[in-house]
Design a protein around this motif. Structure first.
Motif, short mmCIF file in Angstrom:
data_model
loop_
_atom_site.label_atom_id
_atom_site.label_comp_id
_atom_site.label_asym_id
_atom_site.label_seq_id
_atom_site.Cartn_x
_atom_site.Cartn_y
_atom_site.Cartn_z
N GLU A 163 34.39 -7.39 -30.01
CA GLU A 163 33.29 -6.62 -29.46
C GLU A 163 33.77 -5.27 -28.95
O GLU A 163 34.71 -5.20 -28.17
CB GLU A 163 32.64 -7.39 -28.30
N GLU A 164 33.14 -4.19 -29.44
CA GLU A 164 33.51 -2.85 -28.99
C GLU A 164 32.70 -2.40 -27.79
O GLU A 164 33.09 -1.48 -27.07
CB GLU A 164 33.33 -1.85 -30.14
N GLY A 165 31.54 -3.01 -27.56
CA GLY A 165 30.70 -2.62 -26.44
C GLY A 165 29.90 -1.37 -26.76
O GLY A 165 29.91 -0.87 -27.87
N ILE A 166 29.20 -0.85 -25.74
CA ILE A 166 28.36 0.33 -25.96
C ILE A 166 29.16 1.61 -25.79
O ILE A 166 30.24 1.62 -25.22
CB ILE A 166 27.15 0.33 -25.00
N ASP A 167 28.57 2.69 -26.30
CA ASP A 167 29.19 4.01 -26.24
C ASP A 167 28.73 4.72 -24.97
O ASP A 167 27.53 4.86 -24.73
CB ASP A 167 28.76 4.80 -27.48
N HIS A 168 29.68 5.15 -24.13
CA HIS A 168 29.36 5.85 -22.88
C HIS A 168 29.51 7.36 -23.07
O HIS A 168 30.54 7.83 -23.55
CB HIS A 168 30.27 5.38 -21.74
N SER A 169 28.48 8.13 -22.71
CA SER A 169 28.50 9.59 -22.88
C SER A 169 29.32 10.23 -21.76
O SER A 169 28.88 10.27 -20.62
CB SER A 169 27.07 10.14 -22.84
N VAL A 170 30.49 10.74 -22.09
CA VAL A 170 31.33 11.37 -21.06
C VAL A 170 31.24 12.90 -21.11
O VAL A 170 31.49 13.58 -20.11
CB VAL A 170 32.80 10.91 -21.18
N ILE A 171 30.86 13.45 -22.28
CA ILE A 171 30.63 14.90 -22.39
C ILE A 171 29.37 15.11 -23.22
O ILE A 171 29.24 14.55 -24.32
CB ILE A 171 31.80 15.65 -23.07
N ILE A 172 28.44 15.90 -22.70
CA ILE A 172 27.23 16.28 -23.44
C ILE A 172 27.06 17.78 -23.35
O ILE A 172 26.97 18.33 -22.25
CB ILE A 172 25.97 15.57 -22.88
N ASP A 173 27.09 18.44 -24.50
CA ASP A 173 26.91 19.89 -24.58
C ASP A 173 27.85 20.65 -23.65
O ASP A 173 27.44 21.53 -22.90
CB ASP A 173 25.45 20.25 -24.27
N GLY A 174 29.12 20.28 -23.68
CA GLY A 174 30.14 20.99 -22.90
C GLY A 174 30.19 20.65 -21.43
O GLY A 174 30.90 21.32 -20.66
N ARG A 175 29.45 19.61 -21.00
CA ARG A 175 29.44 19.21 -19.58
C ARG A 175 29.91 17.78 -19.43
O ARG A 175 29.49 16.89 -20.18
CB ARG A 175 28.04 19.36 -18.98
N ILE A 176 30.77 17.54 -18.44
CA ILE A 176 31.26 16.19 -18.17
C ILE A 176 30.20 15.42 -17.38
O ILE A 176 29.63 15.92 -16.41
CB ILE A 176 32.57 16.22 -17.38
N ILE A 177 29.93 14.19 -17.81
CA ILE A 177 28.97 13.32 -17.14
C ILE A 177 29.76 12.40 -16.20
O ILE A 177 30.29 11.36 -16.61
CB ILE A 177 28.16 12.49 -18.15
N GLU A 178 29.86 12.80 -14.94
CA GLU A 178 30.72 12.11 -13.98
C GLU A 178 30.27 10.66 -13.73
O GLU A 178 31.10 9.78 -13.48
CB GLU A 178 30.76 12.89 -12.66
N LYS A 179 28.98 10.42 -13.77
CA LYS A 179 28.47 9.07 -13.55
C LYS A 179 29.03 8.10 -14.58
O LYS A 179 29.41 6.96 -14.26
CB LYS A 179 26.94 9.07 -13.61
N GLU A 180 29.10 8.55 -15.83
CA GLU A 180 29.63 7.69 -16.89
C GLU A 180 31.14 7.49 -16.74
O GLU A 180 31.68 6.42 -17.05
CB GLU A 180 29.32 8.29 -18.27
N LEU A 181 31.84 8.53 -16.26
CA LEU A 181 33.28 8.40 -16.03
C LEU A 181 33.56 7.31 -15.00
O LEU A 181 34.48 6.50 -15.16
CB LEU A 181 33.87 9.74 -15.55
#
Length: 226
Positions: A163-181
């Motif tokens: 199982e690979e699990g779900i994909d977490h968005s860590v960067i969207i359009d040049g911005r880091i998504i700290e919540k996902e980190l």
């Protein structure tokens, strides 16, 4: 009060019968013209219900006219492909041959998170699993997974399936998504190291970066402006 109650029932029955003539069974199947017709019909129906001085026919006749017009336009669309395209629009490819089309995304005003949500609804965990994704003319997003990602029950596979699990968005359009980190326990420094390993100098070069639960990294480079 009794008069309003009776008028409401009459209008309800009339509108249900008229909407059934369009042949659609649910809102998700409505094209833009059908959706506009539904809104206008509901608005017309409300006037004679809320105002007893307005005859019921003042709501029923315009509603019948709109439904007849909609049925005629639908029939014309079936007979003429060009007219149908003009009236209903055409699908837009958001992902083509595994590549996310950022220009089409911007044109359709679809965000990465909206597209990811559609993937999850379709049972797809990551962009890397998708061959094609289309924004259909009725507003829904259809997903075609890559051949190797087609559903296959694990019981038919001799080897164990990881199982690979779900994909977490860590960067969207040049911005880091700290919540996902925080969710996956990865630091900004680690993200910087990951993109540096792959030849990127800055997160501003990244349109999307995802990390699944197994640590697999998926990156979409931001398109260069013309």
């Amino acid at each position: 009060m009794a008069n309003m109650f009776i008028r409401t029932i009459i209008m309800y029955v009339v509108i249900v019968v008229l909407m059934r003539l369009t042949g659609k069974r649910q809102i998700g199947q409505l094209e833009i013209t059908e959706l506009v017709t539904a809104f206008m019909v509901s608005e017309l129906a409300s006037y004679p219900i809320s105002n007893n001085t307005i005859p019921l026919l003042y709501g029923i006749l315009p509603a019948i006219t709109l439904i007849c017009l909609e049925v005629f336009l639908s029939y014309a669309s079936l007979k003429s492909r060009k007219f149908g395209k003009l009236l209903e629009g055409s699908e837009m490819a958001l992902i083509k041959k595994g590549e996310l089309d950022q220009k089409q995304m911007n044109k359709a005003r679809i965000t990465v998170e909206e597209l990811k949500s559609a993937l999850r609804v379709g049972g797809i965990a990551s962009f890397s699993m998708v061959e094609y994704a289309f924004l259909e003319s009725n507003g829904t997003i259809s997903i075609i997974p890559k051949t190797g990602e087609m559903p296959l029950a694990a019981k038919y596979v001799k080897s164990d399936v990881k199982e690979e699990g779900i994909d977490h968005s860590v960067i969207i359009d040049g911005r880091i998504i700290e919540k996902e980190l925080a969710t996956i326990g990865v630091t900004k420094e680690k993200v910087g190291a990951m993109i540096a390993e792959r030849g990127y100098k800055s997160i501003k070069e990244i349109f999307y970066m995802g990390i699944d639960d197994d640590g697999k990294v998926y990156i979409i480079e931001k398109e260069k402006e013309a």
